[in-house]
Design a protein around this motif. Sequence first.
Motif, PDB file in Angstrom:
ATOM      1  N   ASP A   1       0.808  -1.217   0.000  1.00  0.00           N
ATOM      2  CA  ASP A   1       0.000   0.000   0.000  1.00  0.00           C
ATOM      3  C   ASP A   1       0.843   1.270   0.000  1.00  0.00           C
ATOM      4  N   GLU A   2       2.162   1.133   0.133  1.00  0.00           N
ATOM      5  CA  GLU A   2       3.042   2.297   0.135  1.00  0.00           C
ATOM      6  C   GLU A   2       3.923   2.345  -1.107  1.00  0.00           C
ATOM      7  N   SER A   3       3.655   1.488  -2.074  1.00  0.00           N
ATOM      8  CA  SER A   3       4.457   1.433  -3.297  1.00  0.00           C
ATOM      9  C   SER A   3       3.722   2.081  -4.461  1.00  0.00           C
ATOM     10  N   ASP A   4       4.478   2.560  -5.425  1.00  0.00           N
ATOM     11  CA  ASP A   4       3.902   3.154  -6.634  1.00  0.00           C
ATOM     12  C   ASP A   4       3.557   2.044  -7.619  1.00  0.00           C
TER      13      ASP A   4
ATOM     14  N   GLU B   1      12.847   2.797  -8.656  1.00  0.00           N
ATOM     15  CA  GLU B   1      13.670   2.075  -7.690  1.00  0.00           C
ATOM     16  C   GLU B   1      12.832   1.020  -6.973  1.00  0.00           C
ATOM     17  N   THR B   2      13.425  -0.158  -6.782  1.00  0.00           N
ATOM     18  CA  THR B   2      12.759  -1.236  -6.046  1.00  0.00           C
ATOM     19  C   THR B   2      13.731  -1.838  -5.038  1.00  0.00           C
ATOM     20  N   PHE B   3      13.159  -2.427  -4.000  1.00  0.00           N
ATOM     21  CA  PHE B   3      13.935  -3.072  -2.937  1.00  0.00           C
ATOM     22  C   PHE B   3      13.565  -4.551  -2.865  1.00  0.00           C
TER      23      PHE B   3
ATOM     24  N   GLY C   1       8.493  -0.364  -4.002  1.00  0.00           N
ATOM     25  CA  GLY C   1       8.962   0.330  -5.189  1.00  0.00           C
ATOM     26  C   GLY C   1       8.443   1.749  -5.252  1.00  0.00           C
ATOM     27  N   ALA C   2       9.209   2.626  -5.901  1.00  0.00           N
ATOM     28  CA  ALA C   2       8.814   4.034  -6.011  1.00  0.00           C
ATOM     29  C   ALA C   2       9.391   4.621  -7.291  1.00  0.00           C
TER      30      ALA C   2
ATOM     31  N   SER D   1      10.021   3.728   0.465  1.00  0.00           N
ATOM     32  CA  SER D   1      10.394   3.669  -0.958  1.00  0.00           C
ATOM     33  C   SER D   1      11.267   2.431  -1.099  1.00  0.00           C
ATOM     34  N   ALA D   2      12.275   2.463  -1.934  1.00  0.00           N
ATOM     35  CA  ALA D   2      13.262   1.390  -1.922  1.00  0.00           C
ATOM     36  C   ALA D   2      14.248   1.600  -0.779  1.00  0.00           C
ATOM     37  N   ASP D   3      14.104   2.716  -0.080  1.00  0.00           N
ATOM     38  CA  ASP D   3      14.895   3.057   1.098  1.00  0.00           C
ATOM     39  C   ASP D   3      13.951   3.274   2.273  1.00  0.00           C
TER      40      ASP D   3
END
Length: 332
Positions: free
Chosen positions: A118-121, A157-159, A173-174, A190-192
């Motif tokens: 729910d916090e990713s783009d 960016e993805t983690f 991801g963001a 984000s990825a961070d």
Amino acid sequence: MRPRILVVAAVALAVAGTTYAGVASGRPTASVTSTTQKDVAGTRCATFPADNWWHADIRGLPVDPRSRAWMSHMSKGVNLHPDFGPSFGDGPNYGIPVTVVRHSHARVRVRFGSEARDESDHVRYPLGRDTRIEGGRRSDGDRHAIVVDKGTCRLYETFSTSDRTGHWHAYSGATWSLTSDALHRNTWTSADAAGLPILPGLLRWNEVKAGRIDHAIRFTTDVTSRHYLWPARHEAGSKQSLKEYPPMGARFRLRSSYHPGGFGAKARAVVRAMKTYGLVLADNGSPWFFQGEQNGHWPNSLIEQLKQIPASKFVAVDTSSLMVDKDSGATH
């Protein structure tokens, strides 16, 4: 590699906002290029406008009154550690790789982990066989993927990134427009852990070689507070006390009195950047590990010289006076 704890219910110092990445904040932004920035290699894309917080000169800013307390909980007596370069960990040339693609690159759906979904783009990401992943696709580390669309200067960016039988997965991801000062949505990771982009905080070989580093540098520490400072958007801490433990987004400046003895020109350029732009606390991990891109050109002599910089020579600075708008990275 670096431990990561996601706390969705963030305790923010910034006021909650609703700006999505890449959406204009209403304030005119500077040009994507500047006379001092070094574009991302293989592109004509700078890492955000010249007025962005990442590029802010912090030499004249006051020391944060909590600096001494924060520093006391960040492993006294240690030196900085370059988290990139020849032969270490996920080597032989480790660091966070950057992939550059054309705008015509195929886009894929990424399935995000339940904790950060729910916090990713939720857009299609330009990932594929050519995507370079931190540590390699079989790594048990952070597996960051950083991709720049050189046609539109958009950053993805993805983690914890993986490709399983043609299906892409990531913890989070963001995406951002590198031509805009707009921040990621407030309270979102984000990825961070800090909800910030990783790319603008990486040391890149082309800028170090040219001696033109004009931005703050991303670093980690092991114990952080459950707070974050603008322009960070998220926290991942284990300590409630902001007075005692550093928050995500905290910025640290190398003292002007520090003079490296015997450093080469490239190491001196990094030292100048640490005095002028500082370090940004962006994730949990090993204390005072600072990040650079994966690049086979990093000389071992440079890495060894940077390992000699004492963490004790840094102070935390108060960057709040730079803020123009809580949902923008633009600065006064």
